[in-house]
Motif scaffolding. Structure first.
Motif, short mmCIF file in Angstrom:
data_model
loop_
_atom_site.label_atom_id
_atom_site.label_comp_id
_atom_site.label_asym_id
_atom_site.label_seq_id
_atom_site.Cartn_x
_atom_site.Cartn_y
_atom_site.Cartn_z
N ARG A 57 4.80 -5.78 -13.82
CA ARG A 57 4.31 -6.78 -12.85
C ARG A 57 3.75 -6.14 -11.59
O ARG A 57 3.19 -6.82 -10.75
N ILE A 58 3.90 -4.84 -11.44
CA ILE A 58 3.41 -4.16 -10.24
C ILE A 58 1.88 -4.25 -10.22
O ILE A 58 1.22 -3.84 -11.18
N PRO A 59 1.31 -4.79 -9.14
CA PRO A 59 -0.15 -5.00 -9.11
C PRO A 59 -0.97 -3.74 -9.40
O PRO A 59 -1.98 -3.83 -10.12
N VAL A 60 -0.60 -2.58 -8.89
CA VAL A 60 -1.39 -1.38 -9.15
C VAL A 60 -1.36 -1.01 -10.64
O VAL A 60 -2.35 -0.51 -11.18
N PHE A 61 -0.27 -1.27 -11.31
CA PHE A 61 -0.18 -1.02 -12.75
C PHE A 61 -1.10 -1.99 -13.50
O PHE A 61 -1.83 -1.59 -14.40
N ALA B 129 0.83 -1.21 0.00
CA ALA B 129 0.00 0.00 0.00
C ALA B 129 0.87 1.26 0.00
O ALA B 129 0.60 2.21 -0.75
N ALA B 130 1.90 1.28 0.81
CA ALA B 130 2.79 2.45 0.86
C ALA B 130 3.53 2.61 -0.47
O ALA B 130 3.69 3.73 -0.97
N PHE B 131 3.98 1.50 -1.04
CA PHE B 131 4.66 1.55 -2.32
C PHE B 131 3.72 2.07 -3.41
O PHE B 131 4.10 2.93 -4.21
N GLU B 132 2.48 1.57 -3.41
CA GLU B 132 1.53 2.00 -4.43
C GLU B 132 1.20 3.47 -4.30
O GLU B 132 1.00 4.16 -5.30
N GLU B 133 1.17 3.97 -3.08
CA GLU B 133 0.96 5.41 -2.89
C GLU B 133 2.14 6.20 -3.46
O GLU B 133 1.95 7.23 -4.11
N THR B 134 3.34 5.69 -3.27
CA THR B 134 4.55 6.35 -3.78
C THR B 134 4.57 6.39 -5.30
O THR B 134 4.94 7.40 -5.89
#
Length: 172
Positions: free
Chosen positions: A129-133, A87-92
């Motif tokens: 491969r990033i889930p938010v992408f 979650a923190a990574f996806e916010e970044t």
């Protein structure tokens, strides 16, 4: 000045100057996080920028499959452990994902198509491969199936082809 240089391993090297090192040492004495600033001092002084970015990359890859991980860099001089959640990574990375979304929407529009008309998307590069992408692609192109290709070599391959074309070589 200091924190903007932490964005890539190449620019971390620019901090290893007498002026920047004195600034880091002064910050270490004056601010309430001397341990973190001591770690920064060691990172810069011992030229651990590449190792640090490898640890960050490993954490990023781990977050593609796990909800949390750790940025970990441990050697004789430095012990860095930092918990990181997806979650923190996806916010970044949110601004980059939104920019990519805009590019996808623009490409579909420029092709004179609707998002529903796209039935397949070829993704490449580790960041795909990033889930938010992946979720963003599914939202923008709801009917499209994703196919991965050359996850970790596509950029290098593209640069090689581009270089060869610029040198006048032909491909068949």
């Amino acid at each position: 000045h200091v924190f903007t240089r932490l964005r890539s391993w190449q620019t971390i090297l620019e901090l290893n100057t007498p002026r920047s090192m004195e600034l880091i040492r002064r910050l270490k004495r004056e601010f309430d996080r001397p341990e973190q600033l001591a770690a920064l001092e060691t990172l810069v002084e011992k030229n651990y920028g590449v190792a640090f970015f490898q640890a960050v990359e490993n954490a990023k890859v781990s977050l593609s499959d796990h909800l949390e991980t750790e940025v970990r860099l441990v050697n004789v001089d430095l012990r860095l452990h930092h918990a990181l959640t997806r979650a923190a990574f996806e916010e970044t990375v949110g601004p980059q994902v939104r920019a990519a979304r805009g590019c996808v929407e623009l490409a579909v529009s420029a092709a004179g198509l609707t998002p529903e008309a796209i039935d397949q998307v070829l993704t490449t590069g580790g960041s795909s491969r990033i889930p938010v992408f992946r979720r963003m692609l599914s939202e923008v192109l709801p009917r499209a199936k994703r196919q991965e290709s050359d996850l970790f070599t596509s950029v290098a391959s593209g640069l090689a082809v581009s270089g060869a074309l610029r040198a006048g070589e032909e491909f068949s």
